[in-house]
Design a protein around this motif. Structure first.
Motif, PDB file in Angstrom:
ATOM      1  N   ILE A   1      52.641  60.775  64.483  1.00 17.69           N
ATOM      2  CA  ILE A   1      53.185  61.578  65.571  1.00 17.69           C
ATOM      3  C   ILE A   1      52.104  62.523  66.090  1.00 17.69           C
ATOM      4  N   VAL A   2      51.951  62.534  67.401  1.00 21.37           N
ATOM      5  CA  VAL A   2      50.953  63.408  68.013  1.00 21.37           C
ATOM      6  C   VAL A   2      51.625  64.236  69.100  1.00 21.37           C
ATOM      7  N   THR A   3      51.520  65.559  68.979  1.00 25.70           N
ATOM      8  CA  THR A   3      51.973  66.470  70.025  1.00 25.70           C
ATOM      9  C   THR A   3      50.766  67.254  70.534  1.00 25.70           C
ATOM     10  N   ALA A   4      51.019  68.182  71.443  1.00 26.02           N
ATOM     11  CA  ALA A   4      49.927  69.010  71.951  1.00 26.02           C
ATOM     12  C   ALA A   4      49.350  69.915  70.870  1.00 26.02           C
ATOM     13  N   ALA A   5      50.122  70.132  69.808  1.00 22.32           N
ATOM     14  CA  ALA A   5      49.694  71.076  68.774  1.00 22.32           C
ATOM     15  C   ALA A   5      49.390  70.430  67.427  1.00 22.32           C
ATOM     16  N   ASP A   6      50.017  69.278  67.118  1.00 28.32           N
ATOM     17  CA  ASP A   6      49.947  68.740  65.762  1.00 28.32           C
ATOM     18  C   ASP A   6      49.738  67.225  65.758  1.00 28.32           C
ATOM     19  N   THR A   7      49.187  66.752  64.638  1.00 28.80           N
ATOM     20  CA  THR A   7      49.060  65.318  64.368  1.00 28.80           C
ATOM     21  C   THR A   7      49.459  65.100  62.914  1.00 28.80           C
ATOM     22  N   TYR A   8      50.479  64.259  62.682  1.00 26.14           N
ATOM     23  CA  TYR A   8      50.953  64.080  61.314  1.00 26.14           C
ATOM     24  C   TYR A   8      51.738  62.772  61.215  1.00 26.14           C
ATOM     25  N   GLN A   9      51.874  62.258  60.004  1.00 22.21           N
ATOM     26  CA  GLN A   9      52.645  61.042  59.785  1.00 22.21           C
ATOM     27  C   GLN A   9      54.059  61.416  59.361  1.00 22.21           C
ATOM     28  N   ALA A  10      55.042  60.843  60.050  1.00 19.97           N
ATOM     29  CA  ALA A  10      56.449  61.092  59.722  1.00 19.97           C
ATOM     30  C   ALA A  10      57.304  60.043  60.412  1.00 19.97           C
ATOM     31  N   ASP A  11      58.553  59.986  60.009  1.00 23.00           N
ATOM     32  CA  ASP A  11      59.511  59.085  60.638  1.00 23.00           C
ATOM     33  C   ASP A  11      60.406  59.890  61.576  1.00 23.00           C
ATOM     34  N   LEU A  12      60.940  59.194  62.573  1.00 25.22           N
ATOM     35  CA  LEU A  12      61.802  59.815  63.572  1.00 25.22           C
ATOM     36  C   LEU A  12      63.164  59.149  63.556  1.00 25.22           C
ATOM     37  N   CYS A  13      64.226  59.947  63.582  1.00 25.12           N
ATOM     38  CA  CYS A  13      65.569  59.410  63.749  1.00 25.12           C
ATOM     39  C   CYS A  13      66.078  59.824  65.123  1.00 25.12           C
ATOM     40  N   ILE A  14      66.580  58.831  65.870  1.00 28.57           N
ATOM     41  CA  ILE A  14      67.093  59.057  67.213  1.00 28.57           C
ATOM     42  C   ILE A  14      68.592  58.809  67.220  1.00 28.57           C
ATOM     43  N   GLU A  15      69.332  59.771  67.742  1.00 28.99           N
ATOM     44  CA  GLU A  15      70.780  59.620  67.898  1.00 28.99           C
ATOM     45  C   GLU A  15      71.206  60.193  69.240  1.00 28.99           C
ATOM     46  N   ASN A  16      72.034  59.434  69.936  1.00 25.61           N
ATOM     47  CA  ASN A  16      72.589  59.913  71.214  1.00 25.61           C
ATOM     48  C   ASN A  16      71.509  60.366  72.192  1.00 25.61           C
TER      49      ASN A  16
ATOM     50  N   PHE B   1      53.552  59.222  70.851  1.00 21.75           N
ATOM     51  CA  PHE B   1      53.355  60.330  71.780  1.00 21.75           C
ATOM     52  C   PHE B   1      54.670  60.693  72.453  1.00 21.75           C
ATOM     53  N   PRO B   2      54.823  61.944  72.895  1.00 16.60           N
ATOM     54  CA  PRO B   2      55.922  62.227  73.820  1.00 16.60           C
ATOM     55  C   PRO B   2      55.693  61.466  75.113  1.00 16.60           C
ATOM     56  N   GLY B   3      56.764  61.036  75.757  1.00 16.96           N
ATOM     57  CA  GLY B   3      56.622  60.285  77.001  1.00 16.96           C
ATOM     58  C   GLY B   3      55.797  61.045  78.021  1.00 16.96           C
ATOM     59  N   GLY B   4      54.962  60.315  78.729  1.00 11.92           N
ATOM     60  CA  GLY B   4      54.127  60.938  79.742  1.00 11.92           C
ATOM     61  C   GLY B   4      54.952  61.504  80.887  1.00 11.92           C
ATOM     62  N   ILE B   5      54.472  62.604  81.461  1.00  9.01           N
ATOM     63  CA  ILE B   5      55.106  63.209  82.628  1.00  9.01           C
ATOM     64  C   ILE B   5      54.100  63.181  83.767  1.00  9.01           C
ATOM     65  N   ASP B   6      54.428  62.449  84.808  1.00  9.79           N
ATOM     66  CA  ASP B   6      53.561  62.365  85.981  1.00  9.79           C
ATOM     67  C   ASP B   6      54.097  63.342  87.018  1.00  9.79           C
ATOM     68  N   PRO B   7      53.390  64.447  87.244  1.00  9.41           N
ATOM     69  CA  PRO B   7      53.923  65.476  88.132  1.00  9.41           C
ATOM     70  C   PRO B   7      53.618  65.241  89.607  1.00  9.41           C
TER      71      PRO B   7
ATOM     72  N   SER C   1      40.186  66.158  72.959  1.00 12.21           N
ATOM     73  CA  SER C   1      40.798  65.809  71.670  1.00 12.21           C
ATOM     74  C   SER C   1      42.100  65.055  71.898  1.00 12.21           C
ATOM     75  N   LEU C   2      42.614  64.478  70.816  1.00 12.35           N
ATOM     76  CA  LEU C   2      43.878  63.748  70.885  1.00 12.35           C
ATOM     77  C   LEU C   2      45.021  64.680  71.277  1.00 12.35           C
ATOM     78  N   ASN C   3      45.020  65.892  70.750  1.00 13.20           N
ATOM     79  CA  ASN C   3      46.087  66.833  71.091  1.00 13.20           C
ATOM     80  C   ASN C   3      45.948  67.326  72.528  1.00 13.20           C
ATOM     81  N   GLN C   4      44.730  67.509  72.991  1.00 16.85           N
ATOM     82  CA  GLN C   4      44.535  67.858  74.406  1.00 16.85           C
ATOM     83  C   GLN C   4      45.042  66.748  75.310  1.00 16.85           C
ATOM     84  N   PHE C   5      44.816  65.516  74.921  1.00 16.88           N
ATOM     85  CA  PHE C   5      45.317  64.370  75.683  1.00 16.88           C
ATOM     86  C   PHE C   5      46.827  64.471  75.891  1.00 16.88           C
TER      87      PHE C   5
END
Length: 472
Positions: free
Chosen positions: A10-25, A51-57, A360-364
């Motif tokens: 998982i990569v966000t603007a602030a962090d990079t780490y390995q984990a699982d995601l559960c999606i509901e509703n 990654f979080p879905g890209g946002i094209d502004p 960096s990956l987080n800057q991306f």
């Protein structure tokens, strides 16, 4: 059905780490390890980034321009965006002098509602700042959730507004909590230079660039910044293409003006020489601002790296080479401005930015998603991976190489400006609110599944931006 994405990074603007995601509703319900898999669809993301879905502004879908209409509408355009790893677009709603703003918004809703395959919002063009238009703004912002306003400083006799309109829009935006956006080029000077070039018999595509010099962009950027400071308001400069404009933004930010800047992938990897291609091929690269001399590329990359520019929009505005661009075969000023750019925005930023060692990956992630979410009132619903956020996710193979080509892209146009360019990394699967739009590089979405997103006011987004993210 619950979904669990396992084994990804998982990569966000602030962090990079390995984990699982559960999606509901449609939202992210859990992030962790050894999640309960009972009754869940399991998606193995081993070896992939999430990654979080890209946002094209910055998109122009189904937009009339220059006697024609963009080739990609909200169906083909958002489908191509999804293939490219974008899950939200913010499109420009064009208005008409003398007509209610609400009529334009209704027209744009009609364009998008049954076609968009991913979520979307609107920016609202302000072409006149008279009492009628200003009186409509509170409803547009508070009820419609359209919290960004666009003013053109170019395209004289078509879109261009005068400085009074810009200043009054800035004042209204400060009061109402909207972010003002400008297309910053000096339209009066450009109009003179275009007429002069045509009078001298200069009709080839290269003159599109030569009549829109970087000084005209720098001047307009500086003027818009000064007016923003005078109004004590907030400004977002779209499609910054050159050193002259980037330097004005940096200077304004350093002086305390609340100003933000966007560039586009085309300005990071293409240059002015493309407009000199023979047999009218240069017309494929006609958009505004124009491509610049090559030395501007690293200046823009450095501005992204240092945070003086913050976002990457596509400025998607596609026209076929044959049948649309050739309207200007004998007059460069009649070539429809724009290009097919929505699909390759994320890949180019990753390949040339992260793999190229420029960011960096987080800057991306911040540049392609998070910062736009914060600036335009979408965060933390979108733009991050956190419990409670929409499950807009991109499962991304960081190692695969591909060659960009019109033969394989998903836009409706007959050419690709990045034709033949090799990039590293590509989206494999893309989810919008927990449902696959792209699965294993195949389209599984549905026209009309995308939802219009009412956005928070700029002041609210700014407070979130300055504060902490959701903690897991």
């Amino acid at each position: 059905m619950r979904k669990i994405i396992k084994n990804g990074i998982i990569v966000t603007a602030a962090d990079t780490y390995q984990a699982d995601l559960c999606i509901e509703n449609g939202i992210i319900a859990q992030i962790g390890s050894q999640l309960d898999e009972t009754g869940a669809e399991i998606i193995d993301a081993a070896g992939s980034y999430i990654f979080p879905g890209g946002i094209d502004p910055h998109t122009h879908l189904d937009m009339p321009f220059g006697g024609t209409v963009t080739k990609d509408d909200f169906e083909t355009g958002t489908m191509a965006a999804a293939f490219g790893g974008t899950t939200t677009v913010i499109d420009f709603c064009l208005t008409t002098k003398g007509k209610p703003l609400k009529a334009a918004v209704e027209a744009w809703h009609a364009k998008a509602k049954e076609k968009a395959v991913i979520d979307y919002g609107f920016h609202l063009q302000i072409v006149e700042a008279n009492e009628a238009a200003l009186n409509e703004l509170p409803a547009m912002i508070n009820e419609e959730g359209i919290t960004s306003l666009k003013v053109f400083m170019a395209y004289k006799n078509q879109f261009q507004a005068d400085d009074e309109t810009l200043f009054r829009t800035l004042l209204a935006a400060k009061e109402l909590g909207a972010l003002v956006m400008v297309h910053a080029e000096n339209g009066d000077v450009i109009d003179y230079l275009v007429k002069k070039a045509l009078q001298e018999g200069n009709t080839a595509p290269i003159y599109h660039a030569l009549t829109r010099p970087p000084e005209a962009e720098g001047e307009a950027t500086g003027r818009a910044a000064a007016l923003t400071g005078l109004a004590k308001s907030q400004l977002y400069v779209v499609h910054v293409s050159c050193a002259e404009a980037a330097e004005k933004i940096a200077a304004a930010r350093n002086s305390g003006i609340d100003i933000w800047g966007e560039t586009c992938p085309q300005y990071l990897v293409l240059d002015q020489s493309y407009l000199e291609k023979p047999d009218f091929e240069g017309a494929k690269y006609v958009w505004s601002p124009p491509l610049r001399e090559k030395h501007n590329q690293e200046i823009l990359w450095n501005a992204l790296k240092t945070g003086q520019l913050q976002t990457l929009g596509s400025d998607q505005c596609s026209f076929d080479f044959k049948g649309q661009k050739d309207l200007g075969k004998d007059d460069f000023s009649k070539i429809p401005n724009g290009g097919p750019l929505i699909e390759d925005r994320v890949s180019i930023l990753y390949s040339e930015g992260v793999v190229g060692g420029r960011i960096s990956l987080n800057q991306f992630v911040d540049i392609m998603s998070t910062k736009a979410a914060k600036l335009f009132g979408l965060y933390p619903q979108k733009g991050t991976i956190a419990v409670g956020s929409d499950a807009d996710l991109v499962i991304f193979n960081p190692d695969v190489k591909r060659v960009i080509s019109a033969e394989t892209h998903h836009m409706a146009v007959d050419y690709n400006p990045f034709e033949g360019m090799e990039v590293t990394g590509e989206p494999v699967s893309v989810l919008s609110r927990g449902e696959f739009v792209i699965k294993d590089k195949l389209f599984t979405g549905q026209a009309g599944a995308g939802q219009f997103i009412k956005r928070a006011k700029y002041g609210e987004a700014k407070k979130i931006s300055a504060g902490s993210t959701i903690t897991i």
